[in-house]
Scaffold this motif. Structure first.
Motif, short mmCIF file in Angstrom:
data_model
loop_
_atom_site.label_atom_id
_atom_site.label_comp_id
_atom_site.label_asym_id
_atom_site.label_seq_id
_atom_site.Cartn_x
_atom_site.Cartn_y
_atom_site.Cartn_z
N ALA A 83 0.82 -1.20 0.00
CA ALA A 83 0.00 0.00 0.00
C ALA A 83 0.86 1.26 0.00
CB ALA A 83 -0.93 -0.01 1.22
N MET A 84 1.93 1.24 0.80
CA MET A 84 2.81 2.40 0.85
C MET A 84 3.52 2.62 -0.48
SD MET A 84 4.47 1.80 4.64
CE MET A 84 5.46 3.30 4.60
N LEU A 85 4.00 1.55 -1.08
CA LEU A 85 4.67 1.66 -2.37
C LEU A 85 3.70 2.14 -3.45
CD1 LEU A 85 7.10 -1.36 -2.84
CD2 LEU A 85 7.65 1.06 -2.98
N ALA A 86 2.47 1.64 -3.42
CA ALA A 86 1.49 2.04 -4.43
C ALA A 86 1.21 3.54 -4.35
CB ALA A 86 0.20 1.24 -4.25
N VAL A 87 1.09 4.05 -3.13
CA VAL A 87 0.86 5.49 -2.95
C VAL A 87 2.04 6.30 -3.46
CG1 VAL A 87 0.59 7.32 -1.22
CG2 VAL A 87 -0.76 5.22 -1.04
N LEU A 88 3.25 5.86 -3.13
CA LEU A 88 4.45 6.56 -3.58
C LEU A 88 4.57 6.56 -5.10
CD1 LEU A 88 6.96 5.29 -0.90
CD2 LEU A 88 6.28 7.66 -1.24
N LEU A 89 4.27 5.43 -5.73
CA LEU A 89 4.32 5.35 -7.18
C LEU A 89 3.27 6.25 -7.82
CD1 LEU A 89 4.92 1.51 -7.61
CD2 LEU A 89 6.45 3.33 -8.34
N GLN A 90 2.11 6.30 -7.19
CA GLN A 90 1.06 7.18 -7.71
C GLN A 90 1.48 8.65 -7.62
OE1 GLN A 90 -2.64 7.06 -5.52
NE2 GLN A 90 -3.83 7.69 -7.30
#
Length: 212
Positions: free
Chosen positions: A197-204
């Motif tokens: 979830a954290m990585l997905a937010v950062l990528l977004q």
């Protein structure tokens, strides 16, 4: 012995050969110390380039961290992440700790290699360490997306995390998993989901900041 006999060139060749074959820190340092000042930098760069091409990527990274050449170690960990040996637990842990401050993505990949090895080989004695590594991965996730190369590697890591999450789920449900160990896999699965979830937010966020 060769040096004492006045056969300095042969001694240097022997030192270089030992370094090349075994990635011996001592032999490389001895070799460089005996070169003229005008030659040692070029020789060092040639040696470090050899390390980056070495067959065992994990041993190469450990050498580069010890030298130290952290930038090269991080680049190698990212470029050859699929070859990392997560079973070299103590050494890889030290390398990940050395890289975490300036190169969080490389550190994350080293930690993931150890987690993956623990799960794949069902190393029950390392379950607690694997859980700690997962918590570290989650904290490092806030700093891994800095450059386009980081973004590409983070996307690869996100896919790897999903594969690891699925493996945890399968292990938790498996009838051959020892009683009590399924809770460890469930815990790891929840930690992986947090990191995803954290990585997905950062990528977004990083994607939103790029030019169309």
């Amino acid at each position: 012995m060769l040096e004492a006999l006045g056969r300095g060139e042969e001694a240097q060749a022997a030192r270089w050969s030992c370094f090349e074959r075994h990635l011996s820190l001592r032999h490389l340092r001895d070799y460089l110390q005996r070169l003229p000042d005008v030659d040692d930098f070029e020789a060092e760069q040639r040696a470090l380039s050899h390390v980056e091409r070495y067959g065992s990527v994990t041993r190469a990274i450990l050498f580069l961290v010890s030298w130290p050449a952290l930038d090269r170690a991080a680049r190698l960990a990212i470029a050859r992440a699929g070859e990392l040996d997560g079973n070299l637990y103590d050494s890889v842990t030290q390398a990940a700790e050395a890289l975490a401050g300036r190169y969080p993505l490389a550190a994350t990949l080293l930690l993931r290699a150890m987690i993956d090895d623990t799960l794949a080989q069902n190393r029950a004695g390392r379950f607690g360490h694997a859980a700690r590594h997962l918590r570290t991965c989650a904290s490092l996730a806030t700093a891994v997306v800095r450059t386009p190369q980081d973004r590409n590697a983070a996307e690869d890591l996100l896919r790897d995390l999903e594969a690891l999450r699925a493996r945890c789920e399968a292990q938790a449900r498996s009838l051959v998993t020892p009683m009590g160990n399924e809770m460890f896999y469930r815990y790891q699965e929840s930690m992986i989901k947090d990191a995803q979830a954290m990585l997905a937010v950062l990528l977004q966020r990083s994607g939103a900041g790029r030019d169309p």
